[in-house]
Design an enzyme around this catalytic site. Structure first.
Site, short mmCIF file in Angstrom:
data_model
loop_
_atom_site.label_atom_id
_atom_site.label_comp_id
_atom_site.label_asym_id
_atom_site.label_seq_id
_atom_site.Cartn_x
_atom_site.Cartn_y
_atom_site.Cartn_z
CB THR A 1104 -1.07 -0.01 1.09
OG1 THR A 1104 -0.17 -0.15 2.46
CG2 THR A 1104 -2.00 -1.09 1.09
CB CYS A 1105 4.29 2.06 1.43
SG CYS A 1105 5.27 0.62 0.81
#
EC number: 2.3.2.26
Length: 1137
Positions: A1104-1105
């Protein structure tokens, strides 16, 4: 040479000897001269001493002689006949002033004896030892004699002035200690002063005599000597004593001695007031009342400025004093003197702001005690009769006398003008901010530049407020604004089609347009008064505006009245160039200013049912829509015409508050129907007039409307007027434009230096983040933050932070901070969050840190999956919260307050007080909603105030510290003026993205692929097909799976940072990175070597980063759908590459 040495020595010795003799002679001469001076001085001193001794002997002899002749030292036990001959008394008076010393205690007693002798001549007859009666000539009758007139007049001046000095000072019979002298309260001096100032004692058989001229001379003399200054000093001491006794009597019963002293002091005050009125020489004839004010305006001006400005003097007046005030028409004369511009300037020129405000207090209480409210009602009744008379008949000369203010009566409008003049004079000494000139703190005015009397007790200022409260008392307001409350429109009034069809028309009480103009002048004066009061009396502003706002029908009636002003009506008079350029010069702007203050409060307390369904205060079609349209244009016009170097005029802020409330109501629940009313700059890329002052002008001649750059271009070059419009009236600009400008501001605010490197344990993200970043300054917080994670085993996680780990850090930090177990934030019934009001003060720095981190996420374009309460977002963007916002905070409390608002019975039966009980840490604590609230019961009259204060406490005061800490942190990264560009719902979208369903096609346009995937790859086609088939819930789950937020970014996925990426993953990890980079695209194209990954059941994973989806090459679409749905709904597969 040697023979000459002896000769030289002799010459030198001779010269020295001669010099010494010369110096000795000079010293002797000087000494002789000094002796002569001393001798002469001794002679002078001895002569003066002998004269002093002789004079003292002579003075003492004169005293003894006077004591014997006057009977002052008589020891005959009253057997001696008192002197009643005015001629003898005149001689004794002449002798008395030959030795009289004003400060000598015995001479003071002698003076009292002299006064008694003079008073004895005022009796018409006297009884002798033989019990026979003889006529007595009054002492002042000697003024009629040519022989005695000059000496009598001279001596009477001295006597009267000495009486004034003694009467206003301390008693010469003081038996107390010197440190606490006794005030003079009664005696022969006071009786004599009253007698010889009373004009009735200068009249013989009801006819005027030449004595009147002497009385005028006496009055002028004592006034010139400082009569009113002396009276002022004496009255201040006695008034303080009376007020002190009265204050004590409200708590305990006064002792007998105190009761006697209070009564004596009251009698003294009555007597001195009578003397003051005698000196004014006013007739008690009503017909001569006004005419007599002008000739003695100087003396009367001194009476006003010196006597009536004594702190709280009128509060000490008893019925006898008020009777004298009425008898001599002091109230009407006072108003006549103060309502005029020039006359009031002369009176007030020597007065300080402190004296002026006490004069205002006394004038106000005077008007309340003479019942000016009843006078106002009579005035209104006469005006109504005149209106009806003129509507039924043609005006004639006789009609001019139909409604005339009788001489001696008080005209209400003149009273209001007098108050305004006093307030205007006070303004010269007052400032809202401390400065080099305004450095003294004043209990009423805040910062003050005039002279203050430290001897004025603090209780007097509280009493002053009690006096002034009459000005905003309900009954006075009803009378003052009666013409507004009963205003009706004529069908033919040119105020617009919607108004002319109103249902509130009443032909019997309708007014013509010319009469409306006259009413506008009267209304302007009243509105000016209350605007000035609210500015000068800052502490009382709330009470003033609340009383006005909740005057039945006042706010809507004032709006309807304003809609009739001007030749065209519908508020167009306020949109002319002359008004918007210099609104302070427009007299009627005072009406608009007061309406804005009251309407602001009114809208705060109106709930949606009253505003939309019941429409009791305002109707949507005839009131709210025209109101929103007007204020939107008016505020925009004020900004457009304002100088770039100066802040907009004062009326702008009041009008803007009303405008923002209307816009907020329309945003939450639309009553206008479209954004066209609000949007004034509809196309920000379109060229606009060079000057915004020409924005609303429509000219057929293009040369007169020269175009300049677009609004966006002006923002980029920091054009002041455009920036003001953006900051203060953002709703006039489309949201997309504001968002673009906001992102530009954020991009320019990021600093490239001072990178911060932190190490964070995966299980303690909040604690470690706060430890490393909590103490950073705002400047360093704006810089790059490089994050390195440590996993659960204590080993550094692989990877270099290129922005992805920071997003992971922010996402996890927010998740931990808003975890209910942390107890940092509370949730509403719809799961919206706001700071926990019961959070301890030790967590305030943590709130500030969280505010900075969320602002940092907004700055980086990282969406935060958190929903804030709307009232909290309003505060975050610098807006006020309203009563309606209480619904989102506590719906049950809202229902209870609405029940109270509409309760038909007696509210007192509910047993409510202006206080609230709260349980804090297991303890019940009572908090007052206003000072003394725990003892103030909620009634039918004040329940609206209770609702307002309760909402204010719950929304603003209860969690004030926590909210302030969070907002301060947030605004240290993103300034408030940037946040003000957005409404609360818009700001929520900026923080957490669009709360709408997103289209896979939009995401596909912005997607990138890695390690063999490309847009036409079979697996990629299957992926987009599956996403198209997903419902809204699954699409949101997928977006949260890959980006950590279920909402798309504002403006579409082209603003998603980093870009959405799909990477092909494989189980063949034995190959080196270099060989995989060459073989993966080939295998992907021919679908070789990837089925093993799918066959073993590997799920899709994400980072997700980096907004990265790691997707195995599944052999079929059904398998991909099954694996993908399982992964996104079970939160499986989060990892850091």
């Amino acid at each position: 040479m040697f023979p000459f040495n002896g000769q030289n020595e002799k010459k030198k010795s001779f010269a020295d000897k001669a010099r010494e003799e010369r110096e000795q002679r000079e010293r002797q001469r000087i000494k002789q001269k000094q002796d002569e001076i001393r001798s002469q001085a001794a002679v002078v001193i001895q002569s003066a001493y002998r004269k002093h001794v002789n004079r003292k002997k002579n003075t003492n002899q004169l005293r003894k002689l006077w004591d014997i002749d006057s009977g002052f030292a008589s020891n005959d036990n009253g057997q001696r006949q008192p002197i009643t001959s005015s001629v003898e008394i005149l001689g004794l008076t002449l002798l008395f002033f030959a030795f009289f010393k004003p400060n000598d205690p015995t001479d003071k007693t002698r003076f009292s004896h002299l006064c008694r002798m003079i008073l004895s001549t005022t009796n018409s007859t006297s009884t002798t030892k033989q019990n026979t009666q003889q006529a007595i000539i009054p002492f002042h009758s000697l003024l009629l004699s040519k022989c005695y007139m000059a000496s009598t007049q001279k001596l009477m001046k001295k006597i009267l002035w000495q009486c004034v000095v003694y009467v206003t000072g301390h008693s010469h019979n003081n038996t107390g200690v010197p440190s606490s002298p006794i005030l003079y309260l009664s005696g022969s001096e006071l009786i004599l002063l009253i007698y010889f100032l009373d004009p009735k004692n200068y009249v013989i058989k009801g006819k005027s005599t030449p004595l009147d001229q002497h009385l005028s001379t006496f009055r002028s003399y004592i006034v010139d000597q400082g009569f009113y200054e002396q009276i002022r000093n004496g009255m201040i001491l006695r008034a303080n004593s009376i007020l002190s006794f009265k204050s004590r009597s409200t708590k305990i019963k006064l002792a007998a001695d105190d009761e006697k002293k209070l009564k004596s002091t009251q009698l003294w005050l009555t007597a001195c007031l009578r003397c003051c009125l005698f000196v004014l020489n006013f007739s008690d004839d009503e017909e001569e009342c006004i005419e007599q004010s002008t000739p003695l305006s100087g003396t009367f001006g001194k009476f006003i400025s010196r006597v009536l400005s004594i702190p709280c003097l009128v509060s000490c007046f008893d019925d006898i004093c008020m009777g004298m005030i009425r008898q001599y028409h002091i109230s009407s004369r006072m108003i006549h003197a103060l309502c005029g511009t020039e006359s009031s300037k002369k009176i007030l020129s020597s007065m300080s702001g402190n004296d002026t405000v006490f004069l205002l207090g006394n004038l106000t209480e005077l008007m309340s005690r003479i019942d000016i409210i009843s006078l106002r009602k009579n005035e209104i009744r006469q005006k109504t009769n005149l209106t009806v008379h003129l509507s039924n008949h043609n005006p004639t000369k006789d009609d001019k006398r139909y409604f005339v203010v009788q001489p001696g009566s008080i005209k209400f409008q003149n009273f209001i003008q007098s108050v305004i003049n006093l307030l205007q004079h006070c303004q010269k000494f007052v400032s809202t901010k401390q400065s080099n000139t305004h450095y003294q703190y004043h209990p009423i005015f805040m910062w003050y530049s005039g002279n203050t009397d430290p001897n004025i007790p603090a209780s007097h200022f509280n009493k002053l407020i009690n006096q002034l409260e009459f000005l905003w008392q309900r009954q006075l307001l009803l009378g003052a604004f009666d013409h507004i409350l009963n205003f009706r429109l004529m069908p033919h009034d040119n105020v617009g089609p919607s108004i002319s069809k109103s249902t509130f028309m009443d032909k019997k009480s309708s007014l013509t347009s010319s009469q409306t103009t006259l009413l506008a002048v009267e209304t302007q004066i009243l509105c000016k008064l209350y605007v000035m009061l609210s500015k000068l009396l800052g502490v009382q502003k709330h009470d003033i505006m609340m009383n006005l706002t909740f005057l039945p029908g006042f706010v809507p009636s004032l709006w309807k009245f304003m809609m009739c002003l001007g030749p065209k009506g519908r508020m167009k008079i306020f949109l002319t160039d002359a008004v918007v350029k210099e609104p302070e010069r427009e007299p009627l702007i005072e009406i608009l200013g007061l309406f804005c203050e009251c309407c602001d409060i009114s809208l705060l307390t109106l709930d949606d049912e009253e505003l939309y369904e019941m429409q009791t205060t305002f109707t949507i079609e005839n009131d709210l829509i025209p109101m929103a349209t007007f204020f939107n244009k008016f505020c925009f016009a004020l900004l457009s015409h304002s100088s770039p170097d100066n802040y907009p005029p004062a009326i702008f802020e009041s009008a803007r508050r009303v405008l923002l409330q209307l816009h907020s109501r329309d945003t939450r629940r639309s009553f206008i129907g479209s954004d066209n009313t609000w949007l004034l700059i509809k196309d920000p890329k379109k060229s606009l007039p060079v000057s915004f002052a020409n924005f609303f002008k429509k000219s057929k001649d293009s040369n007169n409307n020269t175009l300049g750059t677009s609004f966006l271009e002006r923002i980029r070059v920091n054009e002041p007027i455009s920036l003001r419009i953006l900051n203060l009236l953002p709703h006039t600009i489309p949201f997309e434009t504001r968002l673009e400008i906001f992102r530009g501001f954020l991009q320019n605010s990021v600093t490239s230096n001072n990178d911060v490197f932190i190490t964070v344990r995966r299980n303690y993200v909040l604690e470690d983040g706060y430890k490393h970043l909590g103490g950073l300054t705002a400047v360093r917080t704006k810089g790059a933050i490089r994050v390195k994670f440590i996993n659960e085993t204590g080993v550094d996680e692989a990877g270099v932070d290129q922005g992805g780990p920071f997003k992971e850090f922010i996402t996890q930090l927010i998740a931990e901070a808003f975890d209910p177990k942390r107890d940092l934030f509370s949730s509403t019934s719809n799961n919206s969050l706001y700071p926990n009001p019961h959070g301890t003060s030790t967590k305030l720095s943590l709130y500030s840190f969280l505010g900075r981190m969320i602002a940092r996420a907004v700055q980086e374009g990282i969406l935060c999956d958190v929903q804030f309460a709307e009232f909290f977002l309003s505060k975050l963007s610098g807006r006020a919260v309203f009563l309606e916002d209480l619904i989102g905070l506590n719906n049950e409390l809202w229902k209870n307050l609405m029940f109270l608002k509409r309760y038909d019975g007696n509210v007192e039966d509910l047993g409510l007080y202006f206080a609230i009980d709260e349980e804090i840490n297991g303890r019940i604590i009572t908090k007052e909603l206003r000072p003394g609230g725990s003892h103030m019961m909620v009634t039918n009259e004040n329940r609206i105030q209770y609702l307002y204060l309760m909402a204010d406490y719950r929304l603003n005061k209860q969690n004030k510290e926590q909210t302030k800490a969070f907002i301060d942190g947030f605004q240290s990264v993103i300034p408030e003026n940037w946040l003000r560009m957005f409404s609360p719902p818009e700001l929520q979208r900026v923080i957490s993205g669009e709360d709408v369903d997103w289209e896979p096609s939009d995401l596909r346009k912005c997607a990138v692929y890695q390690d063999g995937y490309f847009d036409q790859h079979r697996c990629i086609k299957n992926l987009w097909s599956i996403l198209e088939d997903f419902d809204s819930k699954d699409r949101r789950a997928f977006l949260k799976f890959v980006t950590s937020c279920s909402k798309p970014p504002l403006g579409g996925f082209r603003f998603l940072q980093p870009q959405f990426t799909v990477r092909l993953v494989s189980l063949e990890h034995e190959q080196s990175h270099e060989s995989r980079a060459v073989l993966e695209p080939v295998k992907a194209f021919f679908n070789i070597g990837n089925s093993r990954s799918a066959s073993k059941g590997r799920l899709p994973t994400s980072s997700t980063c980096f907004n990265l989806l790691k997707l195995p090459a599944y052999s079929s679409k059904s398998i991909m759908r099954e694996k993908l749905k399982y992964a996104i709904n079970s939160n499986t597969g989060f990892e850091l590459s």
